[in-house]
Design a protein around this motif. Structure first.
Motif, mmCIF file in Angstrom:
data_model
loop_
_atom_site.group_PDB
_atom_site.id
_atom_site.type_symbol
_atom_site.label_atom_id
_atom_site.label_comp_id
_atom_site.label_asym_id
_atom_site.label_seq_id
_atom_site.Cartn_x
_atom_site.Cartn_y
_atom_site.Cartn_z
ATOM 1 N N PRO A 32 0.804 -1.226 0.000
ATOM 2 C CA PRO A 32 0.000 0.000 0.000
ATOM 3 C C PRO A 32 0.834 1.272 0.000
ATOM 4 C CG PRO A 32 -0.832 -1.574 1.611
ATOM 5 C CD PRO A 32 0.477 -2.102 1.138
ATOM 6 N N ALA A 33 2.076 1.187 0.515
ATOM 7 C CA ALA A 33 2.927 2.376 0.575
ATOM 8 C C ALA A 33 3.689 2.605 -0.723
ATOM 9 C CB ALA A 33 3.923 2.230 1.728
ATOM 10 N N SER A 34 3.587 1.659 -1.657
ATOM 11 C CA SER A 34 4.357 1.759 -2.892
ATOM 12 C C SER A 34 3.683 2.692 -3.886
ATOM 13 C CB SER A 34 4.517 0.369 -3.529
ATOM 14 O OG SER A 34 5.028 0.482 -4.842
ATOM 15 N N ALA A 35 4.499 3.354 -4.694
ATOM 16 C CA ALA A 35 3.962 4.237 -5.732
ATOM 17 C C ALA A 35 3.173 3.452 -6.767
ATOM 18 C CB ALA A 35 5.100 4.993 -6.412
ATOM 19 N N GLY A 36 3.464 2.161 -6.929
ATOM 20 C CA GLY A 36 2.752 1.347 -7.915
ATOM 21 C C GLY A 36 1.526 0.659 -7.363
ATOM 22 N N ALA A 37 1.187 0.952 -6.097
ATOM 23 C CA ALA A 37 0.087 0.229 -5.461
ATOM 24 C C ALA A 37 -1.249 0.464 -6.138
ATOM 25 C CB ALA A 37 0.000 0.624 -3.983
ATOM 26 N N HIS A 38 -1.422 1.613 -6.751
ATOM 27 C CA HIS A 38 -2.706 1.926 -7.372
ATOM 28 C C HIS A 38 -2.706 1.670 -8.883
ATOM 29 C CE1 HIS A 38 -3.987 3.570 -3.548
ATOM 30 N NE2 HIS A 38 -2.938 4.370 -3.534
ATOM 31 N N THR A 39 -1.664 1.005 -9.363
ATOM 32 C CA THR A 39 -1.605 0.678 -10.785
ATOM 33 C C THR A 39 -2.710 -0.307 -11.130
ATOM 34 O OG1 THR A 39 0.777 1.032 -10.862
ATOM 35 C CG2 THR A 39 -0.182 -0.321 -12.602
ATOM 36 N N GLU A 40 -3.533 0.048 -12.103
ATOM 37 C CA GLU A 40 -4.615 -0.838 -12.511
ATOM 38 C C GLU A 40 -4.194 -1.752 -13.654
ATOM 39 O OE1 GLU A 40 -8.085 1.389 -13.393
ATOM 40 O OE2 GLU A 40 -8.360 2.098 -11.341
ATOM 41 N N ALA A 41 -3.190 -1.336 -14.417
ATOM 42 C CA ALA A 41 -2.786 -2.119 -15.580
ATOM 43 C C ALA A 41 -1.273 -2.263 -15.626
ATOM 44 C CB ALA A 41 -3.288 -1.466 -16.866
ATOM 45 N N ILE A 42 -0.828 -3.417 -16.084
ATOM 46 C CA ILE A 42 0.592 -3.711 -16.245
ATOM 47 C C ILE A 42 0.803 -4.176 -17.682
ATOM 48 C CG2 ILE A 42 2.526 -5.137 -15.477
ATOM 49 C CD1 ILE A 42 0.889 -5.570 -12.841
ATOM 50 N N THR A 43 1.771 -3.596 -18.360
ATOM 51 C CA THR A 43 2.166 -4.068 -19.681
ATOM 52 C C THR A 43 3.485 -4.803 -19.529
ATOM 53 O OG1 THR A 43 1.055 -2.247 -20.822
ATOM 54 C CG2 THR A 43 2.757 -3.423 -22.037
ATOM 55 N N PHE A 44 3.484 -6.074 -19.909
ATOM 56 C CA PHE A 44 4.654 -6.923 -19.706
ATOM 57 C C PHE A 44 5.209 -7.334 -21.061
ATOM 58 C CE2 PHE A 44 6.772 -10.993 -18.989
ATOM 59 C CZ PHE A 44 7.651 -10.616 -17.985
ATOM 60 N N LEU A 45 6.467 -7.015 -21.316
ATOM 61 C CA LEU A 45 7.123 -7.283 -22.594
ATOM 62 C C LEU A 45 8.120 -8.413 -22.435
ATOM 63 C CD1 LEU A 45 7.909 -6.647 -25.526
ATOM 64 C CD2 LEU A 45 9.359 -4.787 -24.639
ATOM 65 N N SER A 46 7.979 -9.433 -23.295
ATOM 66 C CA SER A 46 8.850 -10.602 -23.235
ATOM 67 C C SER A 46 9.300 -10.954 -24.647
ATOM 68 C CB SER A 46 8.096 -11.782 -22.609
ATOM 69 O OG SER A 46 8.932 -12.913 -22.487
ATOM 70 N N GLY A 47 10.536 -11.387 -24.796
ATOM 71 C CA GLY A 47 11.097 -11.652 -26.111
ATOM 72 C C GLY A 47 10.823 -13.054 -26.620
ATOM 73 N N PRO A 48 11.268 -13.334 -27.858
ATOM 74 C CA PRO A 48 11.117 -14.653 -28.458
ATOM 75 C C PRO A 48 12.272 -15.563 -28.033
ATOM 76 C CG PRO A 48 12.191 -13.226 -30.011
ATOM 77 C CD PRO A 48 11.967 -12.404 -28.752
ATOM 78 N N GLU A 49 12.474 -16.676 -28.756
ATOM 79 C CA GLU A 49 13.638 -17.515 -28.522
ATOM 80 C C GLU A 49 14.903 -16.661 -28.666
ATOM 81 O OE1 GLU A 49 11.198 -18.049 -30.654
ATOM 82 O OE2 GLU A 49 10.533 -20.148 -30.641
ATOM 83 N N GLY A 50 15.758 -16.694 -27.662
ATOM 84 C CA GLY A 50 16.958 -15.871 -27.690
ATOM 85 C C GLY A 50 16.780 -14.498 -27.085
ATOM 86 N N GLY A 51 15.528 -14.137 -26.760
ATOM 87 C CA GLY A 51 15.256 -12.865 -26.123
ATOM 88 C C GLY A 51 15.317 -11.690 -27.088
#
Length: 260
Positions: free
Chosen positions: A202-221
């Motif tokens: 609750p004390a974190s600046a990201g506590a009220h984040t409603e959405a997260i965009t997560f980026l991940s690479g292919p084979e080999g990154g």
């Protein structure tokens, strides 16, 4: 009870002809008049459509007629049940090759991802021309629908059109309203566990984040240059630890941590 995605307006007491895909599924299951099913209509783009058609939750229904190629049902009681994650997590992923993307879409849907953005990157093995990319997008969307029907989700994740990483990054707003994470092996990357803890604190600046965009690479990154572009766009590097995981395994492991 069998569940079916029905992208149309649902109202208690209505007689309804099921969409062709749902009707075929009912026939494959050899259901008969009087059998009970569950319907939901919170599908791709649900939050941008007429709320009358996308009330979320799910409806009881019963089969009233079985035709040779059509199925009629009577819509019953509505239940405002939702089984979605506390945060909306949007996955942008360098497409793995062969059937692994199908598997990734299925399992990410089961975990509760809000959307998936397939990407072509410098190290991508899978390369798609526009026509094939459109067919793949439609196929992956059907995989997501089937996974939602199976797992109990009432919101089908949006499978976006295939894009290059460069074009996708360019389309991201300069002022981020979401938390942006990049799966990376760079020195200094925080653990996914630490990122999840920050969201929950609750004390974190990201506590009220409603959405997260997560980026991940292919084979080999992702390449170092691609990671630099993502970092400049506000993505924070995170890691799953010292083990080397397959591209689809890594994305799903991170999603599980973020969603569950």
């Amino acid at each position: 009870m069998p569940r079916f995605y029905c992208p149309t307006s649902l109202r208690c007491g209505d007689l309804l002809d099921l969409p062709a895909s749902a009707a075929r599924h009912v026939q494959v299951l050899r259901l008969q008049p009087g059998d009970s099913i569950t319907l939901f209509n919170g599908g791709p783009g649900w939050d941008e459509r007429d709320s009358e058609h996308t009330q979320g939750g799910e409806f009881e229904a019963s089969v009233t007629r079985m035709g040779r190629s059509d199925v009629q049902v009577k819509v019953g009681a509505y239940h405002a049940v939702e089984r979605e994650a506390a945060h909306r997590v949007h996955l942008a992923v360098g497409m793995p090759a062969n059937e692994r993307m199908d598997w990734l879409v299925e399992k990410a849907t089961e975990l509760g991802v809000a959307s998936i953005q397939p990407l072509m990157t410098e190290r991508s093995v899978l390369r798609l021309n526009p026509e094939r990319a459109g067919k793949k997008q439609a196929h992956w969307q059907s995989v997501a629908v089937a996974a939602c029907e199976q797992c109990g989700g009432n919101r089908v994740p949006v499978i976006h059109a295939v894009m290059t990483l460069a074009a996708w990054i360019k389309a991201q707003p300069a002022q981020a309203s979401d938390q942006r994470l990049l799966l990376s092996l760079r020195p200094g990357a925080q653990s996914v566990r630490a990122a999840v803890k920050a969201f929950a604190d609750p004390a974190s600046a990201g506590a009220h984040t409603e959405a997260i965009t997560f980026l991940s690479g292919p084979e080999g990154g992702l390449s170092p240059a691609e990671e630099d572009i993502a970092l400049a766009c506000g993505f924070a590097p995170v890691t799953l630890g010292a083990r080397v995981l397959r591209a689809e395994t890594a994305a799903l492991a991170a999603l599980a941590a973020l969603l569950l």
